[in-house]
Design a protein around this motif. Structure first.
Motif, PDB file in Angstrom:
ATOM      1  N   LEU A 428       0.826  -1.213   0.000  1.00 52.68           N
ATOM      2  CA  LEU A 428       0.000   0.000   0.000  1.00 52.68           C
ATOM      3  C   LEU A 428       0.857   1.259   0.000  1.00 52.68           C
ATOM      4  O   LEU A 428       0.477   2.275  -0.568  1.00 52.68           O
ATOM      5  N   ILE A 429       2.010   1.208   0.665  1.00 57.93           N
ATOM      6  CA  ILE A 429       2.931   2.352   0.731  1.00 57.93           C
ATOM      7  C   ILE A 429       4.251   1.879   0.144  1.00 57.93           C
ATOM      8  O   ILE A 429       5.214   1.577   0.867  1.00 57.93           O
ATOM      9  N   PRO A 430       4.350   1.774  -1.183  1.00 61.99           N
ATOM     10  CA  PRO A 430       5.531   1.136  -1.787  1.00 61.99           C
ATOM     11  C   PRO A 430       6.838   1.862  -1.510  1.00 61.99           C
ATOM     12  O   PRO A 430       7.879   1.232  -1.313  1.00 61.99           O
ATOM     13  N   ASP A 431       6.844   3.208  -1.496  1.00 67.49           N
ATOM     14  CA  ASP A 431       8.101   3.933  -1.285  1.00 67.49           C
ATOM     15  C   ASP A 431       8.300   4.347   0.164  1.00 67.49           C
ATOM     16  O   ASP A 431       9.252   5.070   0.479  1.00 67.49           O
ATOM     17  N   GLY A 432       7.394   3.937   1.037  1.00 69.74           N
ATOM     18  CA  GLY A 432       7.530   4.262   2.445  1.00 69.74           C
ATOM     19  C   GLY A 432       7.032   5.636   2.826  1.00 69.74           C
ATOM     20  O   GLY A 432       6.951   5.958   4.013  1.00 69.74           O
ATOM     21  N   ARG A 433       6.700   6.468   1.851  1.00 61.22           N
ATOM     22  CA  ARG A 433       6.239   7.825   2.136  1.00 61.22           C
ATOM     23  C   ARG A 433       4.710   7.824   2.220  1.00 61.22           C
ATOM     24  O   ARG A 433       4.040   7.408   1.274  1.00 61.22           O
ATOM     25  N   LEU A 434       4.183   8.305   3.323  1.00 62.92           N
ATOM     26  CA  LEU A 434       2.736   8.392   3.472  1.00 62.92           C
ATOM     27  C   LEU A 434       2.193   9.475   2.540  1.00 62.92           C
ATOM     28  O   LEU A 434       2.813  10.547   2.374  1.00 62.92           O
ATOM     29  N   PRO A 435       1.030   9.243   1.903  1.00 61.27           N
ATOM     30  CA  PRO A 435       0.511  10.183   0.880  1.00 61.27           C
ATOM     31  C   PRO A 435      -0.185  11.397   1.485  1.00 61.27           C
ATOM     32  O   PRO A 435      -1.341  11.709   1.147  1.00 61.27           O
ATOM     33  N   PHE A 436       0.489  12.084   2.392  1.00 65.46           N
ATOM     34  CA  PHE A 436      -0.052  13.287   3.012  1.00 65.46           C
ATOM     35  C   PHE A 436       1.045  14.345   3.034  1.00 65.46           C
ATOM     36  O   PHE A 436       2.239  14.019   2.994  1.00 65.46           O
ATOM     37  N   THR A 437       0.657  15.594   3.108  1.00 68.32           N
ATOM     38  CA  THR A 437       1.645  16.681   3.087  1.00 68.32           C
ATOM     39  C   THR A 437       2.467  16.665   4.366  1.00 68.32           C
ATOM     40  O   THR A 437       1.970  16.265   5.444  1.00 68.32           O
ATOM     41  N   PRO A 438       3.731  17.088   4.303  1.00 67.47           N
ATOM     42  CA  PRO A 438       4.559  17.140   5.522  1.00 67.47           C
ATOM     43  C   PRO A 438       3.931  17.977   6.624  1.00 67.47           C
ATOM     44  O   PRO A 438       4.020  17.614   7.804  1.00 67.47           O
ATOM     45  N   ASP A 439       3.265  19.110   6.266  1.00 68.67           N
ATOM     46  CA  ASP A 439       2.661  19.955   7.295  1.00 68.67           C
ATOM     47  C   ASP A 439       1.583  19.199   8.051  1.00 68.67           C
ATOM     48  O   ASP A 439       1.485  19.296   9.287  1.00 68.67           O
ATOM     49  N   ASP A 440       0.740  18.438   7.315  1.00 69.93           N
ATOM     50  CA  ASP A 440      -0.319  17.687   7.983  1.00 69.93           C
ATOM     51  C   ASP A 440       0.262  16.594   8.877  1.00 69.93           C
ATOM     52  O   ASP A 440      -0.192  16.395  10.009  1.00 69.93           O
ATOM     53  N   LEU A 441       1.277  15.877   8.384  1.00 72.03           N
ATOM     54  CA  LEU A 441       1.894  14.821   9.193  1.00 72.03           C
ATOM     55  C   LEU A 441       2.522  15.388  10.466  1.00 72.03           C
ATOM     56  O   LEU A 441       2.379  14.825  11.560  1.00 72.03           O
ATOM     57  N   VAL A 442       3.233  16.511  10.325  1.00 70.26           N
ATOM     58  CA  VAL A 442       3.909  17.104  11.476  1.00 70.26           C
ATOM     59  C   VAL A 442       2.878  17.605  12.486  1.00 70.26           C
ATOM     60  O   VAL A 442       3.030  17.400  13.709  1.00 70.26           O
ATOM     61  N   SER A 443       1.791  18.276  12.003  1.00 68.57           N
ATOM     62  CA  SER A 443       0.782  18.802  12.921  1.00 68.57           C
ATOM     63  C   SER A 443       0.058  17.675  13.652  1.00 68.57           C
ATOM     64  O   SER A 443      -0.135  17.734  14.877  1.00 68.57           O
ATOM     65  N   LEU A 444      -0.347  16.643  12.904  1.00 66.77           N
ATOM     66  CA  LEU A 444      -1.071  15.537  13.537  1.00 66.77           C
ATOM     67  C   LEU A 444      -0.199  14.811  14.551  1.00 66.77           C
ATOM     68  O   LEU A 444      -0.547  14.663  15.734  1.00 66.77           O
ATOM     69  N   THR A 445       0.954  14.319  14.096  1.00 64.79           N
ATOM     70  CA  THR A 445       1.807  13.507  14.962  1.00 64.79           C
ATOM     71  C   THR A 445       2.424  14.334  16.079  1.00 64.79           C
ATOM     72  O   THR A 445       2.480  13.901  17.239  1.00 64.79           O
ATOM     73  N   GLY A 446       2.894  15.541  15.749  1.00 64.87           N
ATOM     74  CA  GLY A 446       3.556  16.371  16.754  1.00 64.87           C
ATOM     75  C   GLY A 446       2.637  16.728  17.899  1.00 64.87           C
ATOM     76  O   GLY A 446       3.023  16.622  19.083  1.00 64.87           O
ATOM     77  N   ASN A 447       1.408  17.143  17.617  1.00 66.91           N
ATOM     78  CA  ASN A 447       0.484  17.509  18.690  1.00 66.91           C
ATOM     79  C   ASN A 447       0.110  16.306  19.549  1.00 66.91           C
ATOM     80  O   ASN A 447       0.016  16.401  20.777  1.00 66.91           O
TER      81      ASN A 447
END
Length: 560
Positions: A428-447
């Motif tokens: 499902l994630i062949p290159d290991g990169r999640l299909p979401f913008t870095p800003d969204d990933l950082v905001s979700l995970t960081g908070n």
């Protein structure tokens, strides 16, 4: 040469604009009143003329059908005999009706009666052709007594035109009657003139107060400066009157507050009609009644700081001025600063620890114990890589790896055990990169991780675990901590802006991070929930995000 712009705070002075407008108003009033007075006099004359025409017509027709006149004509005779019978009747009716003259004449125009008896027997001066043709006609004719309104009508006896009757009213009499209207017209004209001049004076004074005595070029300069300042100010500016209606909304305030489809026609709208985010609307509504200082508000995924105060007296009683600043960039900068500070503290501690271990290695070498020196050196080297190295090796997505490595350093600094597991299906994630913008990933995970670290630091076991995995066509982000846990009755309120179960250390507002997580998740089409666990057993936050593209048939969770 253009005069410099005068500040509205300076005393009022005489204005050429107001003076010119006053003169224009006075001239307009004079012309209007003069024109209406003339029309009134002309109208009065026309009314009297029409009244005279109706009077002469009615009198002539009545006289032509009067039995006494018909009997006198039927008796016949010469002019003197007919005049002796008709003159008294004509004069009696002339006096009774108030007309100027009544003439009864033969079809040839010989007078049988007249106001001036000396003219009896003479020829009538006027047009009797319509009467001879059997018609009644009214005209203005300059007769022997002067111009008059006169009516001629035939007298028919035994189906034969026997005589003609003419009844007239002199125009001098009509003018005298019209003069009766003149006092009323003059009084009305004078009252209108005084009223118009008074209103012109009041309007000139009001205009002078409203324009502050400014000339047109001053008003243009003030408006130009006003627009320039509104567009140049980096903060959002919102001015609301005492009724809650928007007076001024600059471009930055529109960008931060108003929805994209609000358009430019926002002036005059109520705050509730602007389509604001409910959290922002609540803060602004509170600002209508009290001053605000750096009040946080969440507009979409933007963290705003709202200030409010009463405008000056020139803006009107109850007018409020709001300034709005975007705090989102500031929040990111503060987070980066805190991360950097944590890293520096961790590196400083590790440097001190590494120096002690190296001193131990050197002492063992000096004592000749090379075996123990090698073991101590290897252990020291392993510890220098720190907890972040394991996270980087575990997480495939580079953005998440870098973020979680930083959080691992922060967890080690506060003595919290931090673990990360990446269980995403490579199909499902062949290159290991999640299909979401870095800003969204950082905001979700960081908070979520910051919230978990803070909760775990207050608990007993002091552990935080992060799991990223795929399930069907969704990506799950699970963050667990060993903190005090979340009571079931407040589980849903955690994602409400401004709600927090903890205080505000250092005066910093709480209740923003989880609200941002909720809004970002919903924008991405996912959901976030917190597992309701017994108090004291920690909490588990689960974010479910749908993958943008449907996974191939048969793809599943690698952890299954």
């Amino acid at each position: 040469m253009r005069r410099p712009f005068r500040s509205p705070s300076t005393p009022l002075r005489r204005s050429r604009l107001v003076r010119r407008l006053f003169v224009l108003q006075v001239v307009t009033v004079l012309l209007t009143v003069g024109g209406l007075t003339t029309l009134g006099v002309i109208g009065a004359r026309e009314l009297e003329h029409d009244a005279a025409a109706r009077l002469t017509t009615a009198t002539a027709l009545s006289l032509a059908a009067d039995p006494e006149v018909l009997d006198a004509l039927r008796a016949g005779g010469d002019v003197d005999a007919l005049s002796a019978r008709l003159q008294p009747v004509a004069e009696r009716i002339r006096i009774a009706t108030g007309t100027s003259f009544i003439v009864v004449m033969s079809p040839g125009g010989v007078r049988y009666s007249h106001y001036d008896p000396s003219r009896i027997g003479g020829l009538y001066q006027g047009n009797i052709a319509p009467a001879l043709a059997g018609r009644t006609d009214t005209e203005i004719y300059p007769g022997t007594l002067g111009p008059s309104v006169r009516t001629v009508t035939p007298v028919v006896l035994d189906d034969r035109l026997t005589a003609v009757v003419s009844v007239g009213v002199l125009q001098t009499r009509i003018s005298d009657l019209a003069l009766r209207w003149l006092p009323a017209i003059a009084v009305a004209a004078g009252a209108a003139l005084l009223l118009g001049l008074g209103l012109a004076v009041l309007l000139a004074r009001r205009l002078r107060r409203q324009t502050l005595g400014l000339e047109p070029e001053d008003i243009t300069a003030a408006y130009t400066h006003h627009e320039a300042v509104l567009h140049a100010v980096g903060e959002g500016l919102l001015v609301v009157d005492v009724r809650g209606r928007i007076v001024v909304l600059n471009a930055e305030a529109g960008r931060l507050l108003a929805p994209a489809d609000a358009g430019d026609a926002t002036s005059g709208l109520l705050l509730g009609e602007l389509g604001l985010d409910p959290a922002v609307e609540a803060v602004l509504t509170r600002g209508l009644h009290t001053d605000l200082h750096d009040e946080p508000a969440l507009a979409g995924e933007r963290v705003l700081l709202v200030n409010c105060r009463t405008a000056g007296p020139a803006a009107g009683q109850g007018t409020r001025v709001f300034t709005v600043r975007d705090r989102t960039e500031l929040v990111d900068a503060l987070r980066q600063r805190d991360d950097a500070r944590d890293k520096v503290a961790a590196l400083s501690g590790q440097a001190h620890e590494f120096a002690n271990r190296m001193q131990t290695v050197l002492t063992l070498i000096e004592l000749g114990d090379t075996h123990d020196a090698a073991a101590a050196g290897s252990s020291a080297m392993a510890r220098t890589r720190g907890p972040g190295a394991e996270v980087v090796a575990e997480v495939s997505d580079p953005v998440l790896a870098a973020l979680l490595a930083d959080k691992a350093w922060a967890a080690a600094e506060v003595d919290v055990s931090f673990s990360v597991h990446d269980r995403c299906d490579p199909d499902l994630i062949p290159d290991g990169r999640l299909p979401f913008t870095p800003d969204d990933l950082v905001s979700l995970t960081g908070n979520l991780v910051d919230n978990a670290l803070e909760a775990a630091a207050a608990g007993g076991d002091r552990t935080v675990g992060v799991v990223i995995r795929t399930l069907g066509t969704e990506v799950l982000l699970e963050v667990a901590d060993s903190g005090p846990g979340v009571s079931p009755d407040v589980a849903q309120e955690l994602f409400t802006f401004g709600f927090s179960t903890r205080g505000e250390p250092g005066g910093r507002p709480r209740g923003i991070g989880l609200a941002l997580v909720d809004r970002i998740t919903r924008r991405l089409g996912g959901s976030v929930r917190v597992a309701a666990r017994p108090t004291g057993s920690g909490s588990l936050f689960v974010v479910r995000l749908p993958l943008p593209t449907r996974a191939p048939a048969g793809a599943g969770d690698r952890s299954a």
